[in-house]
Write a protein that holds these residues in place. Structure first.
Motif, short mmCIF file in Angstrom:
data_model
loop_
_atom_site.label_atom_id
_atom_site.label_comp_id
_atom_site.label_asym_id
_atom_site.label_seq_id
_atom_site.Cartn_x
_atom_site.Cartn_y
_atom_site.Cartn_z
N PRO A 108 37.11 48.36 33.93
CA PRO A 108 36.19 49.45 34.28
C PRO A 108 36.40 49.89 35.72
O PRO A 108 36.85 49.09 36.56
N PRO A 109 36.10 51.14 36.06
CA PRO A 109 36.29 51.61 37.44
C PRO A 109 35.49 50.81 38.46
O PRO A 109 35.85 50.77 39.64
N SER A 110 34.41 50.16 38.03
CA SER A 110 33.58 49.40 38.97
C SER A 110 34.14 48.01 39.28
O SER A 110 33.54 47.28 40.07
N ALA A 111 35.27 47.64 38.69
CA ALA A 111 35.85 46.31 38.92
C ALA A 111 36.24 46.14 40.39
O ALA A 111 36.68 47.09 41.05
N SER A 112 36.06 44.93 40.90
CA SER A 112 36.36 44.66 42.30
C SER A 112 37.86 44.73 42.56
O SER A 112 38.68 44.65 41.63
N ARG A 113 38.22 44.84 43.84
CA ARG A 113 39.63 44.95 44.21
C ARG A 113 40.40 43.68 43.83
O ARG A 113 41.52 43.75 43.34
N ARG A 116 41.08 43.61 40.14
CA ARG A 116 42.10 44.58 39.77
C ARG A 116 43.49 44.06 40.12
O ARG A 116 44.44 44.23 39.35
#
Length: 218
Positions: A108-113, A116
């Motif tokens: 999801p776009p809200s995943a942390s760096r 990712r």
């Protein structure tokens, strides 16, 4: 107009595939691909999600291994822009490539760096299949702690010859942890768990059979 950290800007040409004429836009000399895409989409009123860009024969990607990709531009650089048409409403297609793309696991776009970066490492470097990635990243931190604790305790239980008891305890724990919580007003399928032993409408049991026999329905 987008500007780089040192304020240097360049003017580039972007040509949209199709009958449209080339356009010019001034952007930062060093810019994120994501920001460049947004700038061109805003000027041409294109949908950002359907925009693809090609520079010097290479398709530009927003990210690589979880990191934003930067591109260095020069004056008079030429950028080819393609806008993928939207699928008509109500029209079904049977493209295998589209089906494969939908089955791929995506963070999801809200995943942390950090998450990712780990995801791209496992997918691009270790080549793990999507089904394994889905299992790894769908589990919560609490569940990972429980799994780790289980693997720590399993050898200890085996050493003390408590393997069967440990496995039985694991099974009962899984059952109890997945019972869930009943919301106010919910009724269990088993009347013994309901207030006043209330049954679900339409329940067919020995009492119902006896009542039907006495009423002459059977």
């Amino acid at each position: 107009m987008s500007s780089s950290d040192d304020g240097t800007t360049v003017e580039i040409t972007h040509k949209t595939i199709g009958p449209s004429r080339p356009s010019r836009i001034r952007v930062a000399s060093r810019i994120k691909v994501r920001d460049l895409r947004n700038a061109i989409a805003e000027k041409g009123r294109f949908p950002v999600a359907n925009l693809r860009m090609i520079l010097r024969g290479k398709a530009l990607q927003d990210e690589e291994d979880g990191e934003d990709v930067y591109v260095t531009l020069k004056d008079e650089d030429s950028l080819t822009v393609a806008v993928i048409p939207k699928r008509p409403v109500g029209v079904e297609t049977y493209d295998d490539d589209d089906d494969d793309e939908e089955l791929k696991f995506k963070l999801p776009p809200s995943a942390s760096r950090g998450k990712r970066k780990l995801y791209y490492f496992l997918r691009n470097k270790l080549k793990l299949p999507d089904i394994i990635l889905m299992g790894l990243f769908s589990l919560s931190l609490k569940m990972w702690a429980i799994i780790t604790l289980w693997f720590i305790l399993a050898p200890i239980a085996h050493r003390w010859e408590l393997g069967p008891i440990f496995l039985l305890g694991t099974g009962f724990s899984i059952i109890l942890l997945n019972l869930g919580k009943r919301q106010p007003g919910d009724v269990s399928a088993y009347s013994i768990f309901n207030e006043d032993f209330r049954e679900l409408p339409g329940t067919y049991n020995a009492e119902r059979i006896d009542r039907d026999i006495r009423a002459g329905h059977i």
